[in-house]
Each structure stands twice: as structure tokens, then as C-alpha cells.
Design a protein around this motif. Structure first.
Motif, PDB file in Angstrom:
ATOM      1  N   ASP A  89       0.999  -1.312  -0.037  1.00  0.00           N
ATOM      2  CA  ASP A  89       0.062  -0.054  -0.001  1.00  0.00           C
ATOM      3  C   ASP A  89       0.882   1.234   0.000  1.00  0.00           C
ATOM      4  O   ASP A  89       0.572   2.133   0.832  1.00  0.00           O
ATOM      5  CB  ASP A  89      -0.949  -0.062   1.264  1.00  0.00           C
ATOM      6  CG  ASP A  89      -2.010  -1.041   1.081  1.00  0.00           C
ATOM      7  OD1 ASP A  89      -2.280  -1.524   0.149  1.00  0.00           O
ATOM      8  OD2 ASP A  89      -2.283  -1.537   2.388  1.00  0.00           O
ATOM      9  N   GLY A  90       1.871   1.071  -0.765  1.00  0.00           N
ATOM     10  CA  GLY A  90       2.749   2.271  -0.954  1.00  0.00           C
ATOM     11  C   GLY A  90       3.874   2.668   0.366  1.00  0.00           C
ATOM     12  O   GLY A  90       4.373   3.568   0.291  1.00  0.00           O
ATOM     13  N   HIS A  91       3.802   1.808   1.294  1.00  0.00           N
ATOM     14  CA  HIS A  91       4.860   2.087   2.405  1.00  0.00           C
ATOM     15  C   HIS A  91       5.823   0.830   2.316  1.00  0.00           C
ATOM     16  O   HIS A  91       5.632  -0.357   2.038  1.00  0.00           O
ATOM     17  CB  HIS A  91       3.732   1.919   3.689  1.00  0.00           C
ATOM     18  CG  HIS A  91       3.030   2.823   4.031  1.00  0.00           C
ATOM     19  ND1 HIS A  91       3.386   4.156   4.669  1.00  0.00           N
ATOM     20  CD2 HIS A  91       1.635   2.811   3.726  1.00  0.00           C
ATOM     21  CE1 HIS A  91       2.368   4.967   4.557  1.00  0.00           C
ATOM     22  NE2 HIS A  91       1.299   4.326   4.097  1.00  0.00           N
ATOM     23  N   ASP A 109       8.301   2.743   7.046  1.00  0.00           N
ATOM     24  CA  ASP A 109       8.817   3.635   6.112  1.00  0.00           C
ATOM     25  C   ASP A 109      10.138   3.922   5.935  1.00  0.00           C
ATOM     26  O   ASP A 109      10.506   4.974   6.053  1.00  0.00           O
ATOM     27  CB  ASP A 109       7.972   4.952   6.632  1.00  0.00           C
ATOM     28  CG  ASP A 109       6.423   4.677   6.066  1.00  0.00           C
ATOM     29  OD1 ASP A 109       6.159   4.118   5.069  1.00  0.00           O
ATOM     30  OD2 ASP A 109       5.688   5.168   7.038  1.00  0.00           O
ATOM     31  N   GLY A 150       5.535  -2.750  -5.560  1.00  0.00           N
ATOM     32  CA  GLY A 150       5.340  -1.424  -5.711  1.00  0.00           C
ATOM     33  C   GLY A 150       6.662  -0.705  -5.766  1.00  0.00           C
ATOM     34  O   GLY A 150       7.642  -1.409  -5.747  1.00  0.00           O
ATOM     35  N   VAL A 205       8.584   3.167  -4.255  1.00  0.00           N
ATOM     36  CA  VAL A 205       8.750   4.158  -3.298  1.00  0.00           C
ATOM     37  C   VAL A 205       9.941   4.817  -3.472  1.00  0.00           C
ATOM     38  O   VAL A 205      11.068   4.410  -4.205  1.00  0.00           O
ATOM     39  CB  VAL A 205       8.961   3.706  -1.841  1.00  0.00           C
ATOM     40  CG1 VAL A 205       7.567   2.864  -1.375  1.00  0.00           C
ATOM     41  CG2 VAL A 205       9.975   2.862  -1.504  1.00  0.00           C
TER      42      VAL A 205
END
Length: 649
Positions: free
Chosen positions: A477-479, A496, A530, A532
Motif C-alpha cells: 500500500d505504498g509503504h 517507512d 510497488g 517508493v
């Protein structure tokens, strides 16, 4: 806040924590009551006041103890609720807002907010098990433990019942006397666990010191605490609270004085402590709590009541705590959640383990015949204590010191040892979800060390979990979250942690793309998918004389593989990546050619060869035990031994 010769660093820390409060400054006032400080404390307080309209300063003549300043502050406070702080501690950012709103929602006379203690991870964790609007009647322990004043009190409640701190130049446990009055009159005591409230800061020279047990005033004041417990909490309605606190003092301070330090004290001190402890045990009928004590303390209480100091001292020699430790066996991310498997063991570095033996279906503490002959077998029975041993997973913030327990289960193994004894060990299976591990909230982006609480019989330990499992990360989820073995060999999680990931994962290979970027494959097995944003340290000076500058980069995870992508500034440069792994390369020399990308590690120079040991110098004939040490060094060494023998160091 009472102040007296307040250390400047402590005052800055305290004020900074108040400046960070999420409660608006027009909704709370800060009252400093200076107790006649002889230094520049008052000037520093005025500097604080000069830029903060919600700060007030009161000055009084030196009273010698924090009690009177707190009472003065209570008298002049205009707030609906009063929070007490010591002059070098700190509040967590959401403390006042969270505690006040919880108090208002539940009509609380007192809110006991989650507290951390700098060097003790398991500090008061048994208290903060949930957000509990009403804890009067709590059966496992008294609702005001820890019995310090680091709580939120309703001002009208304190004034209506004239609850004050006992004044005087030295009133040990003044907070206990204060909270006994609170316990007598409070109708609603609440526990707030989901919002970190207070950090009791311990630093060299801070006010958080241990009272000297080998002193008459220690035992005089402890007697007064027991007397106040019986008088303030008299009557049948308050009997459960009275029993809880009497047992607490008996277990922690009366029987608790016979700990592993006891036999390091000189005989004069041991006689003194034994006599005073026995007097309190007798005068207050404390043996009524013996059946509620652990085996180790029950044995000590039995021998204390029997006036058998020789055998009790032998128990202190033989029955020493064996602290537990843990090691990770598996650490892996699944859908953004860290799954942990660990083993726990109770043993010392020298191989010493709990001295246990079987007798039929029972497990007993094993002592020398001299002890066993004076202790009933049922007092040595630790069967339930062994089977109920605790192994529990938690995380602790390296910066704030706050601790959160996470979901885990444990399995205790009891096995016969080759020497005829009994060994205990444990296995833990648990999870850490960075998005909900803080009591349902997400962990902030800092270093969280993974700890395991181990408790069995007379030993409780809460320490970092050993790990040599390579670093791995998840992108969910983007973390990006990363777990890795830190430099001390323990497991750490960073939610993070995209910056740390660049430095904890080693390059395996690299390729260039048609868009003039390079993609570096990082080692390890990873979770999720994903991309980041992150940064990587880059130095364009090939000779290595330049400084690393942060340049934009991205980390991508797909199919269990992590890659680092960045745009190179030239065909040759130095890249800082993986420099905190086990091999610890200083940097990687990257060379982009027509045929691909070359990666060459720059390894630090090997440590210097240690000098050849010299033959020891001949010992002095005047002091064979000390060789030819200088006179001052011999005196210092002997003084240190003396202080340790007296229990003062």
C-alpha cells in the motif's frame, strides 16, 4: 513542575515536550514553582516565560523536597485538571489532549496514562493493558500503580478532599502518601494505554535515584507508608485496595530486599536489613500474603518469619535470578506484516541454569541440604510457575522508549537435564504489523527494536531479540518497511524505512536502461509489490575525496526481488549502498560501459595487527596482590571494592 537546581538540558527537554503538545496553548498553563534554587534556574525559567504567555513562575523559599512546590502549584492552578511533572522528564506529544479528553468522556477523578521508563522496557506494562474507563475494583493490581504523581488529576477533586503532598525536608515516597489519599476518595480512576503519556527520564545526575536501603530513615518511612495504607484505606469497602498495596510493599520492599545484591553487603548491613524487614513483617502481619508470593519470595518470607538469617542468606546465594534471552529463528514479511518465530532460553553466559528437580509430577527448586532441611517442600514447588512461564513479543522505540506488546503465542518445553535437573525453554510465534502495532495505530518512522519479555519463577527480563537473519523489506500500500539485524546483533524494524533500506541491502548486479538509468538488484527475499521514492549517497569524485550527496532514487519490489533505480551523473562514480551490511563496504565504484554496469566494492582497510603481548612485569615485593601499580591506582581499586561490598556502587 517543582524546580530546584534544574539541569539546563533537563529543562530544555521538558519545555520542548510541552511545546510539542497537540493541545492548543490557550487550553493549558505551565506552572513552574522554584524551590529556592541557588543557581541560575530562575533566570532560565524567565527566559522560557518570556516567549510563552501560558507559562507562570512561582518562587518560594527552599523547602528541601518537591512536596511544597507541588502544593503551591496546586493552589494557584486555574485548570480543570492538574498534571504533575518532575523537572527533567517529558510528556509525549499527544499526552495532554489524549488524557484530558479521556477524563472528560468518563468523568475521571484520575487518569493513569501510559508511562515509559528510560532504561526499563517492562516498566508498568502490567498496568497499561487497555483503555479502561473505570479500574477501581481491578483484581490483578492496584489501579494507581505505578504510585508516582505522573498522572492527570481533577483539580476540584483534589481541593474538595484537601489532598496534598506531605511537606518536609525529606519525605520519602511522598507520592505514595499522596496517592493513598487519592485512592481513599476517588470514585473513578481510569487507565489510558493507547496514547503514550509520560516519559520518566533517567540520566546521569537526574533526580531518579534509588533510596539507600541501609539507612534508618528508609525503614522509618516505609513503616509510615504501611501505617498510612492501613489508615487511609481502612474499612471493608476499601479492603481490596488496602490488601493490594500492603502486599505490593511486602513483596517489593520487605521481602524484596533479599535480592542478589543482599549477599554483597557487609554483615553489619545484612543484620540491619534482616532485623528491620522482620519487624515490619511481624508488626503488620504481612505473612498473611505469603501464599500469594512466588516460590522464591515465599521461601524468603518463611525464613524471615522463622528468624533464620543464616539459612535465608544461603538461599540468597543459591537462588539467584536466571534471566531469559531470545533468538530469532525466522523473520519474514507476508502481505506487509512481519512474522516472527523465536526461541527463548533461561541460561547464563557461564551455562548456569535454574536449579530444578523432579519429584513425581512436581518440579521443585533444588537447594543444598542445609536449605532444604529448613524449607517445606510445598514452598519449593514451582510446577505452575514453570508451566506458566511467559514469552511475549514487543517492540520498543529507540527514541521515545515507548513499548507496545504485539500479537504472539508461546510454547514452553520442560525437559530432563543430563545432570538430573530440569531445563525449561520456550518458543514464540508472533506478528508485527507496522500499521497497527501501536495499540491499533501505526508505528512512527523511527527505529523499533524487537524485544521479547521472558519471565519464569524469580526472573523477569525484557531484552532485545538476537538475530543474524539478513535484512528484508516489504512494500505494501505504498509503504516500505524493513527489518534487519542491527550493529549489535539484534533485530530492528523501521516503518517507512526507505532511506535505511538503501544502506542495509547489498548490490548483487546492475544493468543500464534505454532511459539512461541504472537498475541495481539488491540481495534478499522481499515481500509485496510497488515503488517508493528514496535517496542514495553519490560521490562524483572517483578518487574518493568528495562527500556523498543524496540523489533521488526509487526502490521497487516485484516477485520477491528488490531493485534500486537512479540516474547516474557520469559514467563513473562512487555509490554508497549496502554500507551497513555485514561486509560494510565503504562504497561501490560504479562504471557504466557500452557492455553493461560494473560494480566494485571499496572495502575498509583491515584493522591493525595487535602488538605482541609483552611479558608481565615482575610483581612488587611490597604489594604482591597489586604488582607495581601506582599508589593512587591501588587506593582507587581498593575503594571501589569497599563500596561494592557495602552495596553503595
Amino acid at each position: 513542575m517543582p524546580t530546584y537546581a534544574t539541569p539546563p538540558d533537563g529543562l530544555r527537554r521538558l519545555v520542548a515536550s510541552l511545546d510539542r503538545q497537540t493541545l492548543a496553548t490557550d487550553e493549558f498553563e505551565i506552572i513552574f514553582v522554584d524551590d529556592g534554587s541557588p543557581d541560575g534556574t530562575i533566570d532560565r525559567l524567565r527566559d522560557v516565560q518570556s516567549t510563552r504567555p501560558h507559562v507562570r513562575i512561582e518562587q518560594i523559599e527552599n523547602s528541601g523536597w518537591p512536596s511544597k512546590p507541588r502544593n503551591v502549584g496546586t493552589s494557584v492552578a486555574r485548570g480543570e485538571y492538574i498534571a504533575y511533572m518532575d523537572h527533567d522528564d517529558e510528556l509525549y506529544p499527544d499526552a495532554l489532549r489524549g488524557a484530558y479528553e479521556f477524563a472528560k468522556a468518563h468523568g475521571s477523578d484520575v487518569v493513569n496514562g501510559k508511562e515509559a521508563y528510560t532504561h526499563t522496557p517492562n516498566w508498568a506494562l502490567k498496568t497499561y493493558t487497555g483503555d479502561l474507563p473505570q479500574v477501581i475494583g481491578r483484581r490483578d493490581q492496584h489501579p494507581l500503580i505505578p504510585m508516582n504523581p505522573h498522572k492527570l488529576y481533577r483539580a476540584a477533586f483534589l481541593r474538595d478532599h484537601d489532598i496534598r503532598f506531605p511537606e518536609g525536608r525529606k519525605v520519602m515516597w511522598e507520592d505514595a502518601f499522596f496517592n493513598l489519599q487519592v485512592a481513599r476518595h476517588a470514585e473513578v480512576i481510569s487507565t489510558l494505554s493507547s496514547v503514550p503519556y509520560y516519559h520518566w527520564v533517567v540520566t546521569p545526575g537526574s533526580g531518579s535515584t534509588t533510596f539507600l536501603k541501609w539507612a534508618e530513615d528508609y525503614w522509618t518511612m516505609l513503616r509510615r507508608v504501611l501505617e498510612a495504607t492501613e489508615s487511609e484505606l481502612a474499612g471493608s469497602a476499601l479492603e481490596p485496595q488496602r490488601m493490594q498495596l500492603l502486599r505490593h510493599q511486602y513483596e517489593a520492599r520487605v521481602v524484596g530486599v533479599f535480592d542478589q545484591k543482599f549477599m554483597k553487603r557487609p554483615e553489619e548491613a545484612r543484620v540491619f536489613l534482616f532485623d528491620h524487614a522482620r519487624a515490619l513483617q511481624t508488626d503488620f502481619g504481612l505473612t498473611r500474603f505469603d501464599d500469594q508470593l512466588s516460590s522464591s519470595r515465599r521461601i524468603r518470607a518463611h525464613l524471615l518469619a522463622a528468624n533464620d538469617r543464616a539459612r535465608l542468606e544461603q538461599v540468597c546465594r543459591e537462588d539467584v535470578p536466571i534471566t531469559g534471552w531470545s533468538r530469532a529463528r525466522s523473520l519474514g514479511w507476508r502481505n506487509g506484516i512481519l512474522h516472527v518465530e523465536a526461541e527463548a532460553d533461561w541460561s547464563e553466559k557461564d551455562g548456569r541454569r535454574h536449579a530444578l528437580e523432579r519429584e513425581g509430577d512436581r518440579i521443585l527448586k533444588r537447594f543444598s541440604p542445609a536449605v532444604t532441611s529448613g524449607v517445606p517442600d510445598e514452598y519449593r514447588d514451582v510446577t505452575s510457575e514453570v508451566t506458566d512461564a511467559t514469552v511475549q513479543l514487543s517492540v520498543r522505540s529507540r527514541s521515545s522508549r515507548i513499548v507496545w506488546h504485539t500479537d504472539s503465542s508461546r510454547e514452553i518445553t520442560i525437559a530432563d537435564a543430563p545432570d538430573g535437573g530440569v531445563d525449561i525453554s520456550g518458543r514464540l510465534v508472533g506478528t508485527i504489523d507496522p500499521m497497527s502495532a501501536a495499540f491499533g495505530s501505526r508505528l512512527n518512522s523511527t527505529h523499533w527494536d524487537i524485544l521479547v519479555l521472558t519471565a519464569a519463577m524469580n526472573s523477569v527480563n525484557h531484552r532485545n531479540m538476537l538475530s543474524d537473519i539478513p535484512a528484508s523489506l516489504t512494500i505494501t500500500d505504498g509503504h516500505l518497511h524493513i527489518v534487519y539485524p542491527n550493529d549489535g546483533g539484534y533485530a530492528t524494524v523501521i516503518p517507512d524505512g526507505h532511506r535505511e533500506a538503501v544502506r542495509r541491502l547489498s548490490p548483487v548486479s546492475a544493468v543500464s536502461t534505454e532511459s539512461d538509468e541504472i537498475v541495481i538488484t539488491l540481495d534478499g527475499d522481499h515481500d509485496g509489490s510497488g515503488v517508493v521514492d528514496t535517496v542514495a549517497g553519490l560521490d562524483e569524485t572517483v578518487d574518493g575525496d568528495g562527500d556523498f550527496q543524496d540523489v533521488p532514487a526509487t526502490i521497487r519490489v516485484a516477485d520477491g526481488v528488490a531493485t534500486l533505480t537512479l540516474r547516474p551523473p557520469a559514467s563513473t562514480f562512487r555509490l554508497r549502498v549496502g554500507d551497513r551490511t555485514a561486509s560494510r563496504p565503504t562504497a561501490w565504484r560504479v562504471r557504466v560501459t557500452d557492455t553493461g554496469v560494473d560494480l566494485d566494492p571499496e572495502l575498509p582497510p583491515p584493522p591493525p595487527t595487535p602488538p605482541t603481548p609483552r611479558e608481565p612485569a615482575p610483581r612488587s615485593t611490597t604489594d604482591a596482590s597489586q604488582g607495581d601499580r601506582p599508589l593512587f591506582a591501588r587506593i582507587k581499586r581498593r575503594a571501589g571494592r569497599t563500596l561494592r561490598r557495602w552495596g553503595l556502587r
